[in-house]
Design an enzyme around this catalytic site. Structure first.
Site, PDB file in Angstrom:
ATOM      1  CE  LYS A  13      -2.245  -0.996   3.781  1.00  0.00           C
ATOM      2  NZ  LYS A  13      -1.559  -2.280   4.087  1.00  0.00           N
ATOM      3  NE  ARG A  88      -3.428   1.020  10.816  1.00  0.00           N
ATOM      4  CZ  ARG A  88      -2.336   0.334  10.563  1.00  0.00           C
ATOM      5  NH1 ARG A  88      -2.305  -0.961  10.749  1.00  0.00           N
ATOM      6  NH2 ARG A  88      -1.252   0.926  10.118  1.00  0.00           N
ATOM      7  NE  ARG A 123       7.969  -3.284   5.323  1.00  0.00           N
ATOM      8  CZ  ARG A 123       6.702  -2.912   5.517  1.00  0.00           C
ATOM      9  NH1 ARG A 123       6.004  -2.418   4.513  1.00  0.00           N
ATOM     10  NH2 ARG A 123       6.124  -3.091   6.681  1.00  0.00           N
ATOM     11  NE  ARG A 156       8.433  -0.678  10.284  1.00  0.00           N
ATOM     12  CZ  ARG A 156       7.342  -0.646   9.534  1.00  0.00           C
ATOM     13  NH1 ARG A 156       7.410  -0.226   8.283  1.00  0.00           N
ATOM     14  NH2 ARG A 156       6.191  -1.041   9.999  1.00  0.00           N
ATOM     15  NE  ARG A 167       2.087  -4.941  11.365  1.00  0.00           N
ATOM     16  CZ  ARG A 167       2.768  -4.379  10.384  1.00  0.00           C
ATOM     17  NH1 ARG A 167       3.963  -4.858  10.039  1.00  0.00           N
ATOM     18  NH2 ARG A 167       2.291  -3.351   9.731  1.00  0.00           N
TER      19      ARG A 167
END
Length: 210
Positions: A13, A88, A123, A156, A167
């Protein structure tokens, strides 16, 4: 254009929001970037958000909505905007409507959980400016260094596999119902994740007619 981007964490996104922002000449409102900046700076709201993010939980609505309302009141949002990371939950979506914050399209990027876990393990994020890269799909020009500012690229904590799975559970329970919410309002559009960033962009442009 007033657009909401939906999709699981790691669906792309943020990357697509940046591209669409340039194409449509409207700002991207990324609550993730705003919250990360607050966490890095150690602000009261940042410290509050940090505990939620690192455990894979959602940041409370009152924190998110306060940030979004202030941002959308700025002049550069007068001609449209892209919301990335908000709403969300259905209560958040209802709160946006109550605040008079409207959207033209809610675009959902469809992707499997297995692909998400694999993707997010690669990532890398700049520790200085927050720019996002990927070791396979969007590598930096120099390994470990940000193309934009030269900052160190890090993994991260919320990209670790165990946190990603937590998540995803939250996403399916809390966020995925938004697809039905916006479909009922005739605003939902979906696009399947493609093998590359440019191919996903092309698919989105086709769906949006831009």
């Amino acid at each position: 254009m007033k657009l909401i981007l939906l999709g699981a964490p790691g669906a792309g996104k943020g990357t697509q929001a940046e591209i669409l922002s340039r194409l449509c000449a409207v700002p991207t409102i990324s609550t993730g970037n705003i919250l990360r900046a607050a966490m890095k700076n150690g602000t009261p709201v940042g410290l509050q958000a940090k505990a939620y993010v690192e455990s894979g939980k959602l940041v409370p609505d009152e924190v998110i909505m306060g940030i979004v309302r202030e941002r959308l009141a700025e002049p550069d949002c007068a001609g449209g905007y892209i919301l990335d990371g908000v709403p969300r939950t259905i209560p958040q979506a209802e709160m946006l409507e109550q605040l008079g914050i409207d959207v033209d399209v809610a675009l959902s990027i469809e992707i499997t959980d297995e692909t998400i876990v694999e993707r997010m393990s690669g990532r890398r994020v700049c520790s200085h400016c927050g720019a996002s890269f990927h070791v396979a799909n969007n590598p930096p020009k120099e390994e470990g260094k940000c193309d934009l500012c030269g900052g160190e690229l890090i993994i991260r904590k919320d990209d670790a596999p165990e946190t990603v799975k937590a998540r995803l559970e939250v996403y399916h329970r809390e966020t995925e119902p938004l697809k039905a919410f916006y479909e009922a309002r005739g605003k939902l559009r979906t696009v399947d994740n493609q093998p590359s960033i440019p191919e996903t962009t092309a698919a989105i442009r086709t769906v949006l007619g831009i």
